[in-house]
Scaffold this active site. Structure first.
Site, short mmCIF file in Angstrom:
data_model
loop_
_atom_site.label_atom_id
_atom_site.label_comp_id
_atom_site.label_asym_id
_atom_site.label_seq_id
_atom_site.Cartn_x
_atom_site.Cartn_y
_atom_site.Cartn_z
N HIS A 163 -11.28 -10.72 2.21
CA HIS A 163 -11.78 -9.50 1.56
C HIS A 163 -13.12 -9.81 0.86
O HIS A 163 -14.05 -9.00 0.90
CB HIS A 163 -10.72 -9.03 0.55
CG HIS A 163 -10.95 -7.64 0.06
ND1 HIS A 163 -11.69 -7.36 -1.06
CD2 HIS A 163 -10.53 -6.43 0.54
CE1 HIS A 163 -11.71 -6.06 -1.25
NE2 HIS A 163 -11.02 -5.48 -0.29
N SER B 71 -9.47 -9.85 13.13
CA SER B 71 -9.94 -10.70 12.03
C SER B 71 -8.95 -11.82 11.71
O SER B 71 -9.31 -12.83 11.10
CB SER B 71 -10.12 -9.86 10.75
OG SER B 71 -8.87 -9.29 10.37
N LYS C 265 -5.89 4.70 -6.55
CA LYS C 265 -7.35 4.76 -6.32
C LYS C 265 -8.02 5.52 -7.45
O LYS C 265 -7.47 6.50 -7.97
CB LYS C 265 -7.62 5.53 -5.03
CG LYS C 265 -7.95 4.67 -3.83
CD LYS C 265 -8.48 5.56 -2.69
CE LYS C 265 -8.35 4.90 -1.35
NZ LYS C 265 -9.09 3.68 -1.14
N SER D 141 -13.42 6.56 -5.98
CA SER D 141 -13.12 6.13 -4.60
C SER D 141 -12.54 7.26 -3.78
O SER D 141 -12.80 7.36 -2.58
CB SER D 141 -12.12 4.99 -4.54
OG SER D 141 -12.26 4.10 -5.54
N ALA E 13 -5.86 -12.95 2.88
CA ALA E 13 -6.47 -11.61 2.83
C ALA E 13 -7.43 -11.48 1.65
O ALA E 13 -8.48 -10.84 1.77
CB ALA E 13 -5.39 -10.54 2.74
N GLU F 143 1.09 4.04 0.18
CA GLU F 143 0.84 2.99 1.17
C GLU F 143 1.42 1.69 0.66
O GLU F 143 1.12 1.28 -0.47
CB GLU F 143 -0.66 2.81 1.43
CG GLU F 143 -0.91 1.77 2.51
CD GLU F 143 -2.36 1.29 2.59
OE1 GLU F 143 -3.04 1.61 3.57
OE2 GLU F 143 -2.80 0.57 1.66
N LYS G 122 12.03 0.54 -7.04
CA LYS G 122 12.91 0.35 -5.88
C LYS G 122 12.83 -1.09 -5.38
O LYS G 122 13.85 -1.71 -5.06
CB LYS G 122 12.52 1.31 -4.75
CG LYS G 122 12.96 2.75 -4.98
CD LYS G 122 12.46 3.64 -3.87
CE LYS G 122 12.84 5.09 -4.10
NZ LYS G 122 14.30 5.31 -4.08
N ARG H 231 1.61 -3.37 -3.16
CA ARG H 231 1.58 -4.60 -2.34
C ARG H 231 2.74 -5.48 -2.74
O ARG H 231 2.88 -5.85 -3.91
CB ARG H 231 0.24 -5.31 -2.55
CG ARG H 231 0.10 -6.52 -1.66
CD ARG H 231 -1.31 -7.07 -1.71
NE ARG H 231 -2.27 -6.13 -1.16
CZ ARG H 231 -3.56 -6.08 -1.50
NH1 ARG H 231 -4.04 -6.90 -2.41
NH2 ARG H 231 -4.36 -5.20 -0.95
#
Ligand code: 0O2
Length: 234
Positions: A190, A149, A80, A84, A186, A174, A55, A112
């Site tokens: 991280h 942060s 995942k 995890s 980020a 997500e 998409k 992402r």
């Protein structure tokens, strides 16, 4: 019942109930040994991720016709790992079952989307959410409201259907949307977040520096956007 001492049969072999005596490694060994239902669940998430990625690729191509630039720089996806998933359910004190994972964890499938400019993020998010097989579950705008942060991104939790051999299944995905600068920030932050055995004072100093970098980086994003707008106007 807490999640750390029982595995429902549905996350292992059908009709086989296992007591893992609170040993998460033992649970994982058992799950890996009887992988079919778990594999099917992970495959459903993989399909959802592929649907969502397509998409965004389609939107990128279509919007580039109007804009004379590709609004999306890159798309990264992940599902995942079983390890995890089990660790997260255990941490949250939830039952370690396929049903529990599917109901309670909204970030098993992750996409992402990295854009060049901040306004591209909102335009693409709007076009994506307008699609009838995408249902918005949660929207968190850490660009308008950055985390303490300094973290900035637009987060969307959505549901989208995948079509399995047993019919339609709605899956959580997500989506994190951010600029190249936010993504760069980020990934460095991280590293600090997950660094083990770091001197606490050094960690605090670096966190402060990173917060300042996030501010500067946001200003740079803003300036670049203004420049692009002037180029388009003139
Ligand atoms: P990892 O290791 O990246 O997967 P909620 O309970 O929903 O309000 P939650 O679950 O923490 O809060 O969700 P949130 O805040 O939307 O964050 C989800 C993900 O966003 C994180 O996943 C990170 O990937 C990213 N993220 C959020 N805050 C930060 C931050 O301050 N720095 C960086 N670098 N990333 C951040 P995970 O599973 O926590 O981490």
């Amino acid at each position: 019942m807490t999640g750390n001492n029982q595995i429902n049969s549905s996350l292992s072999a059908p009709n086989k109930s296992m007591q893992a005596n609170g040993n998460i490694n033992q649970m994982l060994e058992q799950l890996h040994a009887d992988f079919d239902p778990v594999y099917s669940m992970l495959m459903n998430y993989q399909c959802a991720v592929m649907e969502v990625e397509t998409k965004f690729n389609v939107l990128n191509n279509r919007l580039s016709l109007q804009d004379e630039h590709n609004p999306i720089e890159s798309i990264k996806t992940r599902v995942k790992s079983l390890d995890s998933i089990v660790r997260k359910l255990d941490k949250l004190g939830l039952p370690i079952t396929i049903e529990s994972a599917e109901e309670n964890l909204q970030d098993i499938a992750g996409v992402r989307v990295v854009c060049s400019f901040v306004d591209d993020i909102y335009r693409i998010a709007e076009c994506f959410l307008a699609q009838e097989d995408v249902t918005l579950v949660k929207r968190k705008d850490y660009i308008q409201n950055p985390k303490p942060s300094g973290y900035r991104s637009l987060h969307l939790i959505i549901k989208t259907p995948v079509y399995t051999e047993n019919g339609k299944k709605d899956m959580f995905v997500e989506i994190q949307m951010r600029t190249i600068a936010m993504d760069f920030w980020a990934s460095l932050e991280h590293k600090l977040r997950y660094k083990k055995n770091i001197n606490p004072q050094t960690a605090e100093e670096l966190a402060k520096e990173l917060e300042a970098c996030a501010e500067e980086s946001a200003k740079l994003d803003e300036k670049m956007l203004r420049i692009r707008e002037r180029i388009a106007r003139d």
